[in-house]
Design an enzyme around this catalytic site. Structure first.
Site, PDB file in Angstrom:
ATOM      1  N   GLU A 162       0.773  -1.388  -0.158  1.00  0.00           N
ATOM      2  CA  GLU A 162      -0.040   0.080   0.208  1.00  0.00           C
ATOM      3  C   GLU A 162       0.788   1.221  -0.123  1.00  0.00           C
ATOM      4  O   GLU A 162       2.101   1.032   0.419  1.00  0.00           O
ATOM      5  CB  GLU A 162      -0.939  -0.018   1.160  1.00  0.00           C
ATOM      6  CG  GLU A 162      -0.331  -0.238   2.650  1.00  0.00           C
ATOM      7  CD  GLU A 162       0.156   1.163   3.254  1.00  0.00           C
ATOM      8  OE1 GLU A 162      -0.197   2.439   2.727  1.00  0.00           O
ATOM      9  OE2 GLU A 162       1.134   1.142   4.032  1.00  0.00           O
ATOM     10  N   LYS A 217       8.394  -0.712  -1.734  1.00  0.00           N
ATOM     11  CA  LYS A 217       7.539  -0.072  -0.587  1.00  0.00           C
ATOM     12  C   LYS A 217       8.362   0.540   0.381  1.00  0.00           C
ATOM     13  O   LYS A 217       8.205   1.925   0.764  1.00  0.00           O
ATOM     14  CB  LYS A 217       6.487  -1.035   0.002  1.00  0.00           C
ATOM     15  CG  LYS A 217       5.998  -0.619   1.526  1.00  0.00           C
ATOM     16  CD  LYS A 217       5.047   0.777   1.161  1.00  0.00           C
ATOM     17  CE  LYS A 217       4.490   0.996   2.647  1.00  0.00           C
ATOM     18  NZ  LYS A 217       3.806   2.176   2.374  1.00  0.00           N
ATOM     19  N   CYS A 273       5.007   3.994   9.397  1.00  0.00           N
ATOM     20  CA  CYS A 273       5.703   3.499   8.298  1.00  0.00           C
ATOM     21  C   CYS A 273       7.047   4.025   8.226  1.00  0.00           C
ATOM     22  O   CYS A 273       7.939   3.618   8.134  1.00  0.00           O
ATOM     23  CB  CYS A 273       4.989   4.048   6.820  1.00  0.00           C
ATOM     24  SG  CYS A 273       3.495   3.058   6.854  1.00  0.00           S
TER      25      CYS A 273
END
Length: 462
Positions: A162, A217, A273
């Site tokens: 994502e 990512k 993150c």
């Protein structure tokens, strides 16, 4: 390969919104989001949508459209796995707090538990999709577990990381820059592509091998965090030279090769993150003996930590080198606006620093509960629970909180803070009245005209 039923393991910040939009855009596919946390699932099933566990603008409308039609939230993990054609793994991958890689490597215990549960329950072929942020080559470990502990069924592993920004997650899902799918089996890849083609233009759906997808990512978050730390490093230089960081940012952002995004100086980045993924990248580089690569990326974290402590020290120095017993009002606790996520929020570290100096801190955030604020502070382990509650209080009304405050610190860029009656606020505060703007949110001309002692990161105190 036709996908009729999807299961997503993990109903958190990624799984909940992502599956809600997939269900919204694919009304003929049943999507079941499962989690062992009964309280969280109950919140997702809240009848009036007020108490959803995640605050994201637009999320309630998406859930309202799809829930009960083809979107379901449940704690029955085994049933969802058994019935699904495709399973998304969207569980937490925190930084390890023990053993080898402590403080840097991703803790994959929840991923492995998911794999073993999928393997033990499955009686038909499945596509297993990595949605959690994972170290490169994790798919290899997943495949080994699934193939060696399963019931003889065929598992195909895909990586579909994502790229959501909290606060704009629904807009990001509805109109993504790109959807990245990594894998080896063309039929499985096409099945996942078909889900996204329901609303995403084909040219934005990128196909790569598994390892490129997993690494992309981490690298995306590392590059974004690097830009934040870069402009924050320049903000300190601006303060000592008389330059203004906003003017510098605007000047360099006009260069098409650089661009203007992520060039806003602040008290530092937070969230689940950036720090976690960079630390993971550092660990991976060190595990391959890439010392210079690891040192380079680690510096992004070092600078971010420096920015948070520097902001706290600026408060102390400006307030005559002591904040003992002084009331400092925090506007904001979430790591950014339009989310109730507080993971790695700069506010908790600035508060921790000031509480070490016996400051009296009061906090207001429009979306973060008092319970969460205290949990964050307690998790640092700096002081006892009793001491944290003695020194820090949480308010539901910002104007009540500001009464007799010595200083205000803006820690989250909530839009409502900009619209406050700052003349009224000034009259409620002690004199001299200090405002420390950690987000560059407020109008410096207004602050100065009201005779605040005003500091914004990247400019001199006035």
């Amino acid at each position: 390969m036709i996908i009729r039923k999807i299961a997503c393991i993990g109903a958190g910040y990624v799984g909940g919104p992502t599956m809600s939009v997939i269900a919204q855009k694919n009304p003929n596919i049943q999507v079941t989001v499962v989690d062992l946390n009964q309280e969280r699932i109950d919140a997702w099933n809240d009848s009036d949508l007020i108490n959803l566990p995640i605050y994201e603008p637009g999320l309630d409308a998406v859930v309202a459209e799809a829930r009960g039609r083809n979107l379901f939230f449940s704690t029955d993990v085994n049933k969802a796995i058994d019935e699904a054609d495709m399973i998304f793994i969207s569980v937490n991958t925190p930084t390890k707090t023990y053993g080898k890689g402590k403080g840097q490597a991703a803790d994959l215990k929840y991923i492995e538990l998911c794999a073993r549960q999928i393997a033990s329950i499955s009686k038909s072929d499945k596509i297993v999709v990595e949605k959690s942020t994972l170290p490169v080559r994790t798919a290899e470990a997943l495949k080994n577990i699934l193939e060696n502990t399963g019931n003889g069924v065929n598992f195909n592993i895909l990586s579909n990381p994502e790229f959501l920004a909290e606060g704009t997650a629904i807009a990001d899902l509805h109109n993504p820059d790109r959807v990245l799918i990594g894998g080896e089996d063309a039929e499985s890849i096409n099945a996942l592509v078909s889900l996204y083609e329901a609303w995403v233009p084909k040219e934005r759906i990128l196909r790569t091998n598994l390892w490129s997808s997993e690494l992309a990512k981490l690298v995306a978050n590392a590059f974004l965090a690097q830009r934040v730390s870069s402009i924050n490093a320049i903000s300190e230089l601006c303060e000592v030279t008389g330059a203004n960081v906003d003017e510098v940012s605007r000047a360099i952002g006009q260069d098409s090769r650089i661009g203007a995004k992520f060039l806003k100086s602040s008290v530092g980045f937070g969230g689940s993150c950036f720090q976690k993924d960079i630390l993971n990248l550092v660990y991976i580089a060190r595990s391959y003996n890439l010392k210079e690569v690891a040192d380079y990326w680690e510096q992004v974290i070092i600078l971010n930590d420096h920015q948070k402590s520097r902001f706290a020290e600026k408060i102390i120095q400006t307030m005559y080198n002591t904040v003992n017993g002084k009331k400092i009002a925090f506007l904001g606790w979430a790591f950014k606006k339009d989310t109730n996520d507080t993971r790695e929020s700069p506010a908790m570290y600035v508060a921790d620093h000031l509480l070490d100096e016996e400051a009296s801190i009061v906090v207001y955030d429009p979306k973060v509960s008092a319970e969460q604020i205290y949990r964050d502070l307690d998790s640092l382990g700096t002081r006892s629970i009793e001491e944290n509650r003695r020194l820090l209080k949480v308010f539901n009304d910002p104007l009540d909180m500001i009464q007799d405050a010595h200083a205000i610190a803006v820690l989250t860029e909530w839009d409502e803070f900009r619209g406050y009656d700052w003349k009224l606020i000034k009259n409620k505060m002690k004199r001299p009245s200090f405002v420390f703007d950690g987000r560059g949110l407020l109008d410096s001309s207004l602050m100065n005209s009201l005779n605040f002692t005003y500091y914004s990161i990247g400019s001199n105190v006035k």
